[in-house]
Design a protein around this motif. Structure first.
Motif, PDB file in Angstrom:
ATOM      1  N   GLN A  44      31.258 -94.628  35.060  1.00 34.34           N
ATOM      2  CA  GLN A  44      31.149 -96.034  34.638  1.00 34.34           C
ATOM      3  C   GLN A  44      29.959 -96.741  35.285  1.00 34.34           C
ATOM      4  O   GLN A  44      29.612 -97.862  34.915  1.00 34.34           O
ATOM      5  N   MET A  45      29.318 -96.069  36.263  1.00 32.61           N
ATOM      6  CA  MET A  45      28.133 -96.676  36.896  1.00 32.61           C
ATOM      7  C   MET A  45      26.920 -96.664  35.969  1.00 32.61           C
ATOM      8  O   MET A  45      25.943 -97.364  36.211  1.00 32.61           O
ATOM      9  N   LEU A  46      26.974 -95.868  34.898  1.00 30.75           N
ATOM     10  CA  LEU A  46      25.852 -95.807  33.944  1.00 30.75           C
ATOM     11  C   LEU A  46      25.605 -97.164  33.304  1.00 30.75           C
ATOM     12  O   LEU A  46      26.561 -97.842  32.912  1.00 30.75           O
ATOM     13  N   THR A  47      24.351 -97.519  33.104  1.00 27.94           N
ATOM     14  CA  THR A  47      24.086 -98.766  32.383  1.00 27.94           C
ATOM     15  C   THR A  47      24.391 -98.623  30.884  1.00 27.94           C
ATOM     16  O   THR A  47      24.941 -99.528  30.293  1.00 27.94           O
ATOM     17  N   GLY A  48      23.985 -97.510  30.273  1.00 23.10           N
ATOM     18  CA  GLY A  48      24.317 -97.307  28.852  1.00 23.10           C
ATOM     19  C   GLY A  48      23.301 -97.913  27.899  1.00 23.10           C
ATOM     20  O   GLY A  48      22.306 -98.508  28.302  1.00 23.10           O
ATOM     21  N   ILE A  70      16.465-100.057  42.292  1.00 27.39           N
ATOM     22  CA  ILE A  70      17.290 -99.843  43.486  1.00 27.39           C
ATOM     23  C   ILE A  70      18.661 -99.401  42.986  1.00 27.39           C
ATOM     24  O   ILE A  70      19.439-100.214  42.463  1.00 27.39           O
ATOM     25  N   GLY A  71      18.955 -98.105  43.091  1.00 26.03           N
ATOM     26  CA  GLY A  71      20.199 -97.542  42.552  1.00 26.03           C
ATOM     27  C   GLY A  71      19.932 -96.762  41.280  1.00 26.03           C
ATOM     28  O   GLY A  71      19.960 -97.313  40.181  1.00 26.03           O
ATOM     29  N   MET A  72      19.672 -95.446  41.416  1.00 30.13           N
ATOM     30  CA  MET A  72      19.234 -94.645  40.259  1.00 30.13           C
ATOM     31  C   MET A  72      20.378 -93.911  39.570  1.00 30.13           C
ATOM     32  O   MET A  72      20.380 -93.743  38.357  1.00 30.13           O
ATOM     33  N   PHE A  73      21.312 -93.356  40.384  1.00 29.70           N
ATOM     34  CA  PHE A  73      22.398 -92.517  39.857  1.00 29.70           C
ATOM     35  C   PHE A  73      21.800 -91.323  39.100  1.00 29.70           C
ATOM     36  O   PHE A  73      20.905 -90.671  39.614  1.00 29.70           O
ATOM     37  N   THR A  74      22.257 -91.021  37.890  1.00 30.37           N
ATOM     38  CA  THR A  74      21.785 -89.811  37.201  1.00 30.37           C
ATOM     39  C   THR A  74      20.533 -90.055  36.345  1.00 30.37           C
ATOM     40  O   THR A  74      20.123 -89.163  35.597  1.00 30.37           O
ATOM     41  N   TYR A  76      19.703 -92.716  34.055  1.00 23.72           N
ATOM     42  CA  TYR A  76      19.698 -93.335  32.718  1.00 23.72           C
ATOM     43  C   TYR A  76      18.788 -94.573  32.663  1.00 23.72           C
ATOM     44  O   TYR A  76      17.908 -94.682  31.807  1.00 23.72           O
ATOM     45  N   SER A  77      19.024 -95.518  33.584  1.00 28.16           N
ATOM     46  CA  SER A  77      18.234 -96.754  33.530  1.00 28.16           C
ATOM     47  C   SER A  77      16.778 -96.480  33.904  1.00 28.16           C
ATOM     48  O   SER A  77      15.861 -97.103  33.359  1.00 28.16           O
ATOM     49  N   ALA A  78      16.561 -95.534  34.831  1.00 24.33           N
ATOM     50  CA  ALA A  78      15.185 -95.206  35.227  1.00 24.33           C
ATOM     51  C   ALA A  78      14.386 -94.717  34.023  1.00 24.33           C
ATOM     52  O   ALA A  78      13.271 -95.182  33.759  1.00 24.33           O
ATOM     53  N   LEU A  94      15.105 -95.657  43.775  1.00 23.14           N
ATOM     54  CA  LEU A  94      15.699 -95.396  45.085  1.00 23.14           C
ATOM     55  C   LEU A  94      17.174 -95.044  44.942  1.00 23.14           C
ATOM     56  O   LEU A  94      17.907 -95.691  44.186  1.00 23.14           O
ATOM     57  N   ASP A  95      17.590 -94.035  45.667  1.00 24.52           N
ATOM     58  CA  ASP A  95      19.023 -93.743  45.745  1.00 24.52           C
ATOM     59  C   ASP A  95      19.307 -93.069  47.082  1.00 24.52           C
ATOM     60  O   ASP A  95      18.448 -92.430  47.667  1.00 24.52           O
ATOM     61  N   ILE A  96      20.537 -93.217  47.540  1.00 23.46           N
ATOM     62  CA  ILE A  96      20.905 -92.651  48.837  1.00 23.46           C
ATOM     63  C   ILE A  96      21.426 -91.224  48.696  1.00 23.46           C
ATOM     64  O   ILE A  96      21.497 -90.478  49.672  1.00 23.46           O
ATOM     65  N   ASN A  97      21.743 -90.834  47.464  1.00 24.54           N
ATOM     66  CA  ASN A  97      22.473 -89.591  47.244  1.00 24.54           C
ATOM     67  C   ASN A  97      21.521 -88.473  46.773  1.00 24.54           C
ATOM     68  O   ASN A  97      20.977 -88.516  45.663  1.00 24.54           O
ATOM     69  N   PRO A 123      18.571 -94.633  52.412  1.00 22.23           N
ATOM     70  CA  PRO A 123      19.066 -96.001  52.270  1.00 22.23           C
ATOM     71  C   PRO A 123      17.959 -96.881  51.676  1.00 22.23           C
ATOM     72  O   PRO A 123      16.825 -96.867  52.169  1.00 22.23           O
ATOM     73  N   ALA A 124      18.297 -97.620  50.628  1.00 25.02           N
ATOM     74  CA  ALA A 124      17.263 -98.344  49.884  1.00 25.02           C
ATOM     75  C   ALA A 124      16.511 -99.342  50.762  1.00 25.02           C
ATOM     76  O   ALA A 124      15.308 -99.520  50.594  1.00 25.02           O
ATOM     77  N   LEU A 125      17.200 -99.973  51.704  1.00 23.37           N
ATOM     78  CA  LEU A 125      16.500-100.971  52.537  1.00 23.37           C
ATOM     79  C   LEU A 125      15.390-100.316  53.354  1.00 23.37           C
ATOM     80  O   LEU A 125      14.322-100.899  53.535  1.00 23.37           O
ATOM     81  N   ILE A 146      17.890-104.223  40.248  1.00 22.24           N
ATOM     82  CA  ILE A 146      18.788-104.044  41.405  1.00 22.24           C
ATOM     83  C   ILE A 146      20.165-103.621  40.886  1.00 22.24           C
ATOM     84  O   ILE A 146      20.819-104.354  40.144  1.00 22.24           O
ATOM     85  N   ASP A 147      20.596-102.408  41.291  1.00 28.72           N
ATOM     86  CA  ASP A 147      21.859-101.861  40.774  1.00 28.72           C
ATOM     87  C   ASP A 147      22.459-100.867  41.780  1.00 28.72           C
ATOM     88  O   ASP A 147      22.921 -99.803  41.392  1.00 28.72           O
ATOM     89  N   ALA A 148      22.431-101.224  43.076  1.00 28.84           N
ATOM     90  CA  ALA A 148      22.992-100.299  44.078  1.00 28.84           C
ATOM     91  C   ALA A 148      24.209-100.948  44.749  1.00 28.84           C
ATOM     92  O   ALA A 148      24.955-101.669  44.083  1.00 28.84           O
ATOM     93  N   ASP A 149      24.438-100.662  46.024  1.00 30.10           N
ATOM     94  CA  ASP A 149      25.627-101.161  46.722  1.00 30.10           C
ATOM     95  C   ASP A 149      25.636-102.693  46.792  1.00 30.10           C
ATOM     96  O   ASP A 149      24.676-103.320  47.222  1.00 30.10           O
ATOM     97  N   LYS A 150      26.751-103.248  46.356  1.00 29.17           N
ATOM     98  CA  LYS A 150      26.820-104.694  46.122  1.00 29.17           C
ATOM     99  C   LYS A 150      26.718-105.546  47.401  1.00 29.17           C
ATOM    100  O   LYS A 150      26.096-106.612  47.372  1.00 29.17           O
TER     101      LYS A 150
END
Ligand SMILES: C[S@@+](CC[C@H](N)C(=O)[O-])C[C@H]1O[C@@H](n2cnc3c(N)ncnc32)[C@H](O)[C@@H]1O
Length: 223
Positions: A44-48, A70-74, A76-78, A94-97, A123-125, A146-150
């Motif tokens: 559900q983290m995907l933007t879609g 900030i917050g790439m995940f797999t 999609y948004s990038a 950027l992603d931490i994972n 860490p994005a910061l 911006i789409d990483a840890d709230k």
């Protein structure tokens, strides 16, 4: 008067109708969705499609050449934003994972836009601090998502705002946080979002428009 169930049904049908009337996405983006649904814990983290097409359109509108996510995940948004960049444009994401980094790189390498994307894991910061120390022509951005840890949203915003050029755009995701922004809540993420929304609501450094599509999107244009 229509009952609340039929209003809710119509709202959800209209949401689906809106998605279907957005520009179609290329098959690789569809593949990212399928892969993410089948292989990750929080798809559900995907933007879609709707938000991805919006990001692409907004990046186009501000003639983005240098973009930051900030917050790439797999990825999609990038990949959606990269579609809007010129061939010599760059998206730093950027992603931490580390494992998300490997998954996304696999998709980027199969895309004609993949060469425009540079992944930074950590860490994005910390990554933003390093970006802020780059040579002057490499430390500005036209477009930021911006789409990483709230809980860090205010920190991300304050760290990137000096790096955004005048008239550049910051797009911030999940600013409704499933509606929890309306509630008194102890949820750390929801509190992070509420805090962020209050932080920018009267911020004269930016123009501010909050959209109530999907999970809420804040558009902030640097003055
Ligand atoms: C909502 S997802 C991003 C979704 C992505 N934009 C997309 O459309 O598919 C949030 C991402 O932020 C990353 N993240 C969480 N905390 C982070 C941190 N401190 N620094 C960098 N990335 C972080 C997570 O690993 C996750 O991949």
């Amino acid at each position: 008067m229509p009952d609340s169930n039929s209003v809710a049904t119509k709202q959800s049908m209209l949401a689906q109708y809106s998605v279907e009337h957005c520009e179609p996405v290329n098959p690789l983006l569809e593949e990212i969705v399928e892969f993410t649904l089948a292989n990750t814990e929080y798809p559900q983290m995907l933007t879609g499609r709707q938000e991805g097409r919006l990001l692409k359109l907004l990046a186009h509108l501000c003639d983005a050449k240098r973009a930051l996510e900030i917050g790439m995940f797999t990825g999609y948004s990038a990949l959606s934003v990269a579609e809007a960049l010129p061939v010599d444009g760059i998206l730093i994401t950027l992603d931490i994972n580390q494992s998300y980094g490997e998954i996304a790189r696999g998709f980027f390498d199969r895309s004609e836009h993949g060469d425009k994307i540079e992944i930074k894991i950590g860490p994005a910061l910390d990554s933003i601090k390093l970006l802020a120390q780059a040579e002057e022509h490499l430390r500005y951005f036209d477009f930021v998502f911006i789409d990483a840890d709230k809980p860090n949203y205010v920190n991300y915003y304050e760290a990137v705002l000096p790096l955004v050029r005048q008239n550049g755009l910051i797009v911030v995701d999940n600013v409704h946080y499933s509606g929890l922004v309306l509630d008194e809540t102890d949820d750390t993420n929801a509190r992070g979002i509420k805090n962020f929304n209050e932080h920018v609501k009267d911020d004269q450094r930016v123009d501010r428009v909050m959209l109530d599509i999907r999970d809420g999107i804040y558009l902030l244009r640097k003055r």
